[in-house]
Design a protein around this motif. Structure first.
Motif, PDB file in Angstrom:
ATOM      1  N   ASN A 155      -6.697   0.170  -5.873  1.00 43.81           N
ATOM      2  CA  ASN A 155      -6.603   1.209  -7.052  1.00 43.81           C
ATOM      3  C   ASN A 155      -6.655   2.555  -6.443  1.00 43.81           C
ATOM      4  O   ASN A 155      -6.771   2.647  -5.058  1.00 43.81           O
ATOM      5  CB  ASN A 155      -7.867   0.905  -7.440  1.00 43.81           C
ATOM      6  CG  ASN A 155      -6.809  -0.422  -8.974  1.00 43.81           C
ATOM      7  OD1 ASN A 155      -6.744   0.029  -9.877  1.00 43.81           O
ATOM      8  ND2 ASN A 155      -7.446  -1.803  -8.178  1.00 43.81           N
ATOM      9  N   ASN A 184      -5.275   1.112 -14.183  1.00 41.20           N
ATOM     10  CA  ASN A 184      -5.607   0.603 -13.527  1.00 41.20           C
ATOM     11  C   ASN A 184      -6.066  -0.860 -13.811  1.00 41.20           C
ATOM     12  O   ASN A 184      -5.824  -0.952 -14.445  1.00 41.20           O
ATOM     13  CB  ASN A 184      -7.408   1.062 -13.623  1.00 41.20           C
ATOM     14  CG  ASN A 184      -7.948   2.845 -13.424  1.00 41.20           C
ATOM     15  OD1 ASN A 184      -6.790   2.911 -12.513  1.00 41.20           O
ATOM     16  ND2 ASN A 184      -8.753   3.690 -14.594  1.00 41.20           N
ATOM     17  N   ALA A 187      -9.175  -4.671  -9.919  1.00 39.02           N
ATOM     18  CA  ALA A 187      -9.963  -4.021  -8.766  1.00 39.02           C
ATOM     19  C   ALA A 187     -11.437  -5.178  -8.043  1.00 39.02           C
ATOM     20  O   ALA A 187     -12.283  -4.929  -7.755  1.00 39.02           O
ATOM     21  CB  ALA A 187     -10.971  -3.177  -9.066  1.00 39.02           C
ATOM     22  N   ARG A 316      -3.768   2.049  -0.659  1.00 39.06           N
ATOM     23  CA  ARG A 316      -2.699   1.136  -2.246  1.00 39.06           C
ATOM     24  C   ARG A 316      -1.662   0.579  -1.346  1.00 39.06           C
ATOM     25  O   ARG A 316      -1.658  -0.607  -2.162  1.00 39.06           O
ATOM     26  CB  ARG A 316      -2.566   2.259  -2.947  1.00 39.06           C
ATOM     27  CG  ARG A 316      -2.230   1.970  -4.187  1.00 39.06           C
ATOM     28  CD  ARG A 316      -2.054   2.874  -5.258  1.00 39.06           C
ATOM     29  NE  ARG A 316      -1.670   2.488  -6.207  1.00 39.06           N
ATOM     30  CZ  ARG A 316      -1.720   2.032  -7.852  1.00 39.06           C
ATOM     31  NH1 ARG A 316      -2.822   1.103  -7.847  1.00 39.06           N
ATOM     32  NH2 ARG A 316      -1.068   1.380  -8.551  1.00 39.06           N
ATOM     33  N   VAL A 336      -3.338  -4.378  -9.529  1.00 36.66           N
ATOM     34  CA  VAL A 336      -3.488  -2.799  -8.999  1.00 36.66           C
ATOM     35  C   VAL A 336      -3.310  -1.843 -10.289  1.00 36.66           C
ATOM     36  O   VAL A 336      -2.803  -0.610  -9.893  1.00 36.66           O
ATOM     37  CB  VAL A 336      -2.635  -2.823  -7.853  1.00 36.66           C
ATOM     38  CG1 VAL A 336      -2.893  -3.623  -6.377  1.00 36.66           C
ATOM     39  CG2 VAL A 336      -0.985  -3.371  -8.013  1.00 36.66           C
ATOM     40  N   GLY A 337      -3.170  -3.040 -10.799  1.00 35.83           N
ATOM     41  CA  GLY A 337      -2.862  -1.874 -12.238  1.00 35.83           C
ATOM     42  C   GLY A 337      -1.271  -1.462 -12.842  1.00 35.83           C
ATOM     43  O   GLY A 337      -0.599  -0.546 -12.850  1.00 35.83           O
TER      44      GLY A 337
END
Length: 446
Positions: A155, A184, A187, A316, A336-337
């Motif tokens: 993230n 977001n 995680a 990331r 990871v969003g």
């Protein structure tokens, strides 16, 4: 009644900025402070909000300013903040419409930098260099765990740095939903790394749940700009170690740390104490300076080439690149969003397990698997006491009361939901054999 209110156009630019900084939903205090400095410079000399309506004049002034500074500077520190201000002013009806909605950024002539993912041996070098800095400067708290957390969760640094101790829950770090397109992810973290994080927290004296999950090496709150510079210094030392023996054998007096500091800052470290009077000591210091300068010149080009495309945000990219080699692509997006893109991802995809993504990265980091998916026969890490109870934790993308309710248009594009095993059984009325990673057939521990 019914007459449009155009008084907002007459509002002074300074008053509009003050109201914007106070009321606008700016994601962080650091971003708020940056915007404040940008607007205080007011490099386009705006007097009132009505000046935002003359896009032709604004563009001409931006082009002229780019000749003095750079097109990247103008796009990032002039145009983007003004567009953000105009969007907010229209959203609260301070202005009847957004005057900069169709305002185009000036053309970019400079090359767009591209980040590169780290290889496993490079990550190991980075973590070792971080530990070397901690040892040399006798820091009370580890810095390598900061970068390891960014790598394993995948993230954004800003989101992870804002996480609190209470956000570390069973197998994940609970993050807020995000702002707009900056979502977001779940995680998630492997149980082995959760144990490592809890040991790190315990060494800080068992802080309260609302205190920062990660702290700087000296124990203060993490500041994104500061830790970014620190990571760049660590990367420089990593590169120096990688190329130390590639050119030639340096004299024993050569110090990799001194060479890395010279390459990073452009100047050598000073000497402690008053200037010496002993000719031998003076000659020794002079030789050390010459050796450091010579070593920096010889390996400097290789170091600079390696540093290109590598920064803290590349962690990331490294997570995504590693995980996509071994895990389901949808699991990586959830971790990871990354927002779902097509109809299937938005409405028809379910039973996605983000733990696949973090487990894949952790296995590569620890050497259990390679990037090509091959397994290595290594002894598994022992679980902390009670950790075996966390093996089959189910979680959903609903982040709970910590998150602000998303707008209707955002809710329609929410990330794929993870259905708990119990809910699935109730809904489908069939039995499903659980595994350590959720549902049988969806994931593998290999």
């Amino acid at each position: 009644m019914g007459i449009p209110d155009n008084s907002g156009w007459e509002l002074s630019f300074a008053d509009a900025v003050s109201k914007f900084l106070k009321e606008a939903p700016i994601p962080s205090d650091q971003r708020r402070e940056t915007l404040k400095k940008v607007f205080e410079r007011n490099e386009l000399k705006l007097c009132a909000l009505v000046d935002l309506g003359n896009k032709g004049k604004l563009t001409a002034e931006c082009v002229a300013l780019a000749r003095k500074k750079s097109d990247l500077y103008v796009r990032r520190y002039v145009q983007q903040p003004l567009k953000q201000l105009a969007t907010w002013a229209a959203s609260i009806d301070l202005l009847p419409h957004n005057p900069l909605h169709a305002w185009k950024f000036i053309p970019r002539t400079s090359a767009v930098p591209r980040r590169r993912a780290f290889l496993p041996d490079e990550i190991h070098g980075v973590l070792a260099a971080a530990s070397e800095f901690d040892e040399i400067f006798a820091r009370p708290f580890r810095s390598d765990i900061i970068f390891k957390t960014l790598l394993v969760t995948g993230n954004r640094p800003g989101a992870i740095f804002n996480a609190c101790v209470g956000d570390l829950q069973h197998g994940r770090i609970v993050l807020p939903y995000g702002n707009g397109k900056k979502r977001n992810g779940m995680a998630t973290i492997p149980l082995e790394f959760e144990r490592e994080l809890r040991q790190y927290i315990a060494l800080r004296g068992n802080p309260k749940s609302n205190e920062s999950l990660l702290v700087s090496p000296d124990g203060s709150n993490l500041i994104l700009s500061n830790i970014s510079h620190a990571f760049r210094r660590i990367l420089t030392l990593t590169a120096v170690h990688r190329f130390w023996t590639c050119v030639e054998a340096f004299p024993e007096e050569a110090d990799p740390m001194a060479v890395a500091e010279l390459l990073y800052s452009g100047k050598q470290r000073g000497f402690d104490g008053p200037p010496p009077k002993d000719p031998l000591k003076i000659a020794k210091r002079k030789r050390r300076v010459e050796i450091t300068e010579s070593a920096a010149q010889k390996i400097g080009p290789d170091v600079n080439r390696w540093l290109e495309g590598h920064d803290m945000y590349a962690l990331r990219k490294t997570h995504v690149s590693w995980a996509r080699r071994l895990a389901n692509a949808d699991s990586v997006k959830l971790q990871v969003g990354h927002a779902p893109q097509d109809v299937e991802e938005r409405h028809y995809l379910d039973l996605v397990d983000a733990k696949e993504s973090s487990r894949a990265v952790w296995d590569i980091l620890t050497g259990a698997r390679t990037l090509d998916g091959k397994n290595h026969a290594i002894m598994p890490l022992a679980l902390a006491a009670g950790a075996e109870n966390f093996q089959n934790v189910d979680y959903g993308v609903d982040y709970g009361s910590k998150n602000k309710t998303a707008a209707p248009n955002e809710m329609s594009k929410s990330a794929p939901q993870v259905l708990s095993l119990l809910e699935y059984k109730k809904m489908k009325g069939v039995g499903i054999e659980p595994t350590t990673n959720g549902l049988k057939g969806r994931c593998s521990t290999d």
